[in-house]
Design a protein around this motif. Structure first.
Motif, short mmCIF file in Angstrom:
data_model
loop_
_atom_site.label_atom_id
_atom_site.label_comp_id
_atom_site.label_asym_id
_atom_site.label_seq_id
_atom_site.Cartn_x
_atom_site.Cartn_y
_atom_site.Cartn_z
N GLN A 100 0.84 -1.20 0.00
CA GLN A 100 0.00 0.00 0.00
C GLN A 100 0.87 1.25 0.00
O GLN A 100 0.59 2.21 -0.72
CB GLN A 100 -0.91 -0.01 1.23
CG GLN A 100 -1.97 1.04 1.24
CD GLN A 100 -3.11 0.71 0.30
OE1 GLN A 100 -3.43 -0.44 0.10
NE2 GLN A 100 -3.70 1.73 -0.28
N ASN A 101 1.94 1.24 0.78
CA ASN A 101 2.86 2.39 0.80
C ASN A 101 3.56 2.58 -0.54
O ASN A 101 3.76 3.71 -0.98
CB ASN A 101 3.90 2.22 1.91
CG ASN A 101 3.29 2.32 3.28
OD1 ASN A 101 2.23 2.92 3.46
ND2 ASN A 101 3.94 1.72 4.26
N HIS A 104 1.24 4.25 -3.09
CA HIS A 104 1.04 5.68 -2.88
C HIS A 104 2.32 6.49 -3.09
O HIS A 104 2.26 7.72 -3.11
CB HIS A 104 0.47 5.93 -1.49
CG HIS A 104 -0.91 5.37 -1.34
ND1 HIS A 104 -1.96 5.76 -2.13
CD2 HIS A 104 -1.41 4.45 -0.49
CE1 HIS A 104 -3.05 5.10 -1.77
NE2 HIS A 104 -2.73 4.29 -0.79
N ARG A 113 1.63 -0.07 -10.35
CA ARG A 113 0.60 0.43 -9.44
C ARG A 113 -0.74 -0.28 -9.68
O ARG A 113 -1.41 -0.71 -8.74
CB ARG A 113 0.43 1.94 -9.60
CG ARG A 113 -0.61 2.53 -8.66
CD ARG A 113 -0.72 4.03 -8.78
NE ARG A 113 0.47 4.66 -8.21
CZ ARG A 113 1.32 5.42 -8.89
NH1 ARG A 113 1.10 5.69 -10.16
NH2 ARG A 113 2.37 5.93 -8.29
#
Length: 123
Positions: A100-101, A104, A113
């Motif tokens: 998730q990091n 982003h 992504r």
């Protein structure tokens, strides 16, 4: 795994067609090895601890190739690790938080992504 994870060398001497063919072969071999490792772990023919080490390595240097390999590997082993009785479930949750990091972060390419977001959406 490490041997097939390295990009092919000497591509500069090849023409455009040969270079793209070598690149496609490298990618196919890399993703095939990752999926094979995942399948062996699911069938309990290989220790799951090896997958944890591989995932850590792929997340350590998030290149587009490593992120695509990570998405392929977690797609295969994710359902196996995400069972409530799995001892590796907390590790999977930690890796998914790191994914998730990465999503982003600004350094993540659009293809990687999308692959990683699809992986998270599978949960």
């Amino acid at each position: 795994f490490d041997q097939n994870h390295r990009a092919p060398t000497g591509l500069d001497e090849l023409n455009e067609e040969e270079r793209s063919m070598q690149g496609a072969l490298y990618k196919m071999r890399l993703l095939g090895n990752v999926k094979l490792i995942g399948a062996l772990v699911i069938r309990k023919m290989m220790s799951a601890k090896i997958v944890l080490v591989i995932i850590e390595g792929l997340l350590h240097e998030p290149t587009p190739e490593s992120l695509e390999s990570l998405a392929a590997l977690l797609t295969v082993v994710g359902p196996f690790f995400d069972k409530p009785e799995s001892r590796l479930r907390p590790a999977l949750h930690g890796f998914l938080a790191q994914v998730q990091n990465v999503i982003h972060g600004s350094a993540c390419e659009p293809r990687a992504r999308c692959l990683l977001q699809d992986l998270l959406d599978l949960r």
